[in-house]
Design an enzyme around this catalytic site. Sequence first.
Site, PDB file in Angstrom:
ATOM      1  N   TYR A  71      81.876 -68.784 -44.579  1.00 26.34           N
ATOM      2  CA  TYR A  71      80.894 -69.793 -44.989  1.00 26.34           C
ATOM      3  C   TYR A  71      80.241 -70.424 -43.778  1.00 26.34           C
ATOM      4  CZ  TYR A  71      78.422 -73.402 -47.400  1.00 26.34           C
ATOM      5  OH  TYR A  71      77.395 -74.171 -47.876  1.00 26.34           O
ATOM      6  N   PHE A 123      47.300 -69.707 -43.335  1.00 26.51           N
ATOM      7  CA  PHE A 123      48.015 -68.706 -44.118  1.00 26.51           C
ATOM      8  C   PHE A 123      48.450 -69.403 -45.413  1.00 26.51           C
ATOM      9  CE2 PHE A 123      51.540 -66.237 -45.749  1.00 26.51           C
ATOM     10  CZ  PHE A 123      50.846 -65.053 -45.954  1.00 26.51           C
ATOM     11  N   THR A 124      48.534 -68.639 -46.492  1.00 26.64           N
ATOM     12  CA  THR A 124      48.725 -69.202 -47.835  1.00 26.64           C
ATOM     13  C   THR A 124      49.941 -70.138 -47.921  1.00 26.64           C
ATOM     14  OG1 THR A 124      49.932 -67.198 -48.418  1.00 26.64           O
ATOM     15  CG2 THR A 124      47.594 -67.239 -48.951  1.00 26.64           C
ATOM     16  N   ASP A 214      53.681 -69.532 -35.330  1.00 30.18           N
ATOM     17  CA  ASP A 214      54.010 -68.652 -36.444  1.00 30.18           C
ATOM     18  C   ASP A 214      54.110 -67.240 -35.873  1.00 30.18           C
ATOM     19  OD1 ASP A 214      54.087 -66.944 -38.584  1.00 30.18           O
ATOM     20  OD2 ASP A 214      52.586 -68.009 -39.762  1.00 30.18           O
ATOM     21  N   LYS A 257      58.694 -59.193 -41.181  1.00 32.33           N
ATOM     22  CA  LYS A 257      57.594 -58.438 -40.559  1.00 32.33           C
ATOM     23  C   LYS A 257      58.124 -57.719 -39.313  1.00 32.33           C
ATOM     24  CE  LYS A 257      55.240 -61.405 -43.303  1.00 32.33           C
ATOM     25  NZ  LYS A 257      55.867 -62.447 -44.122  1.00 32.33           N
ATOM     26  N   ARG A 381      42.688 -60.538 -50.298  1.00 33.87           N
ATOM     27  CA  ARG A 381      42.729 -61.613 -49.315  1.00 33.87           C
ATOM     28  C   ARG A 381      41.330 -62.197 -49.244  1.00 33.87           C
ATOM     29  NH1 ARG A 381      48.366 -62.523 -48.186  1.00 33.87           N
ATOM     30  NH2 ARG A 381      47.860 -63.225 -50.268  1.00 33.87           N
ATOM     31  N   PHE A 448      47.423 -66.528 -56.475  1.00 36.08           N
ATOM     32  CA  PHE A 448      47.223 -65.071 -56.400  1.00 36.08           C
ATOM     33  C   PHE A 448      48.451 -64.280 -56.817  1.00 36.08           C
ATOM     34  CE2 PHE A 448      49.602 -64.739 -52.439  1.00 36.08           C
ATOM     35  CZ  PHE A 448      49.480 -66.015 -51.923  1.00 36.08           C
TER      36      PHE A 448
HETATM   37  N1  F0G Z   1      53.197 -66.530 -41.812  1.00 38.58           N
HETATM   38  C1  F0G Z   1      52.507 -65.390 -41.889  1.00 38.58           C
HETATM   39  C2  F0G Z   1      51.451 -65.105 -40.879  1.00 38.58           C
HETATM   40  C3  F0G Z   1      52.778 -64.477 -42.918  1.00 38.58           C
HETATM   41  O1  F0G Z   1      52.084 -63.341 -42.976  1.00 38.58           O
HETATM   42  C4  F0G Z   1      53.781 -64.794 -43.868  1.00 38.58           C
HETATM   43  C5  F0G Z   1      54.059 -63.884 -44.979  1.00 38.58           C
HETATM   44  C6  F0G Z   1      54.477 -65.998 -43.733  1.00 38.58           C
HETATM   45  C7  F0G Z   1      54.164 -66.845 -42.691  1.00 38.58           C
HETATM   46  C8  F0G Z   1      55.556 -66.409 -44.711  1.00 38.58           C
HETATM   47  O2  F0G Z   1      56.684 -65.649 -44.543  1.00 38.58           O
HETATM   48  O3  F0G Z   1      56.883 -64.352 -46.690  1.00 38.58           O
HETATM   49  O4  F0G Z   1      58.809 -64.585 -45.128  1.00 38.58           O
HETATM   50  O5  F0G Z   1      58.045 -66.528 -46.451  1.00 38.58           O
HETATM   51  N2  F0G Z   1      53.276 -62.974 -45.319  1.00 38.58           N
HETATM   52  C9  F0G Z   1      53.465 -62.004 -46.380  1.00 38.58           C
HETATM   53  C10 F0G Z   1      52.253 -61.120 -46.455  1.00 38.58           C
HETATM   54  C11 F0G Z   1      53.845 -62.601 -47.682  1.00 38.58           C
HETATM   55  O6  F0G Z   1      52.181 -60.302 -47.383  1.00 38.58           O
HETATM   56  O7  F0G Z   1      51.393 -61.200 -45.579  1.00 38.58           O
HETATM   57  P1  F0G Z   1      57.657 -65.249 -45.782  1.00 38.58           P
END
Ligand code: F0G
Length: 456
Positions: A71, A123-124, A214, A257, A381, A448
């Site tokens: 743990y 970023f979203t 990031d 990634k 996108r 989306f």
């Molecule tokens: N920052 C960037 C630039 C990203 O591309 C993503 C995720 C995140 C943060 C968030 O990370 O998904 O591990 O919580 N991108 C994915 C994509 C979802 O399809 O581009 P996560």
Amino acid sequence: KSHWAEPYKIKMVEPLRKTSREERKKLIEDAGYNTFQLKSEDVYIDLLTDSGTSAMSDRQWAGMMMGDEAYSGSRNFYHLEGVVQEYYGYKYVVPTHQGRGAEHLISRLLIRPGMYVPGNMYFTTTRLHQELAGGNFIDVITDEAHDPDSGFPFKGNIDLQKLEAIIRETGAANIAYLSLATTVNMAGGQPISLENMKQVRKLTQQHGIRIIHDMARVAENAFMIQQHEPGYADRTVASIVKEICSLTDGAVMSGKKDALVNIGGFLALNDEGLYEEAKNLVIVYEGMHTYGGLAGRDMEAMAIGITESVGEAHIAARVYQVHYLGNLLKEAGIPVLNPIGTHGVFLNARSFLPHLPQTSFPAQALTVALYEAGGVRTVERGIVSAGRNKETGDHHYPSLELVRLAIPRRVYTLSHMDVVADAIIEAYENRFSIPGLEFTLEPKYLRFFQARFKQL
Ligand code: F0G
């Protein structure tokens, strides 16, 4: 081209399933014309995302067997911490289940209601966490990034004048931090140059503003610096990665990634006081600070993945595959965003479907057509991903209306890229018969992912 060839051979394979065009028409209709709602088994070539979809190495799988599932105080956490310190140079590490877990923590720690967060394009998930903490995101990326035809090699750069203007208007005390991404996903996977980062560092330091990095695709950014920025041709990708990180104060990482894992992420920090706070807060949302929502085996796979991510042969082959597809499309006259990015090829849906206004969601419509044409799953996108303005409630209207063909790492072959190109060329030939879309269901957060549409 031998140095671009895949530096691995394949030990295990996963069968693919083909479907007919008639089946796909029905399947995408049932999915509400949203590629996120398709079942994976109904997809032939899956370019929805490069996130968590890469193939792990035999070394990583062996690491999974070495999971220490205690743990607290797992051996794998200390391995991960050591790797982050060695390869990225950050002092403190808090694991999280994925990138957005780290975004949540840093947003809560540094943003007070009404503060501003400038960044090199949104970023979203990142912007949503900033907004949920009461912040206002402000785009300070260079103008070239908003022009799909500009061939500028460092479209991820920050426009120093825009940044200076924000600091002047709001006062440095009202800026939570600068949110700096390597590479910039929504701009088409575009890198930032080290020269620009150094200037940004100088300016923000004068005003006491932190930079939060990031770093989801930092190795890909470093590779582009090695290839295109004067003075870096003889430097290793690993050393460039470390230099990038050294110009920032902390980082949010999606290990899904660059780091070649199916799940995992972390928050990295240099400030001890901030780390103490993050270490406490992570327990509330993710888990103890030595696992943060991950199994020991996940942390082990991520630690090994990080070491593989900066390998010269790995990163060259990875980016080459993306450019191979991009060049096939360019040669066929398909409107592709320039320059070709590192994690995917982005189609310019405005030029592809000139008969559709942005309010008929051209990029979303194009993802539907590509699935129907070849069973290829891609992602919108554009305006759908951009969501609504939190003040006015109207759509954000992004200048870029793109379809992303994200390439998972070490998963598909160059023949698959040929198949993808054929499907896109076929859709292009029939482009004027592709209809627009309207919402039948629009979720409140990150619409989306779960939205449903009907064809116009
Ligand atoms: N920052 C960037 C630039 C990203 O591309 C993503 C995720 C995140 C943060 C968030 O990370 O998904 O591990 O919580 N991108 C994915 C994509 C979802 O399809 O581009 P996560």
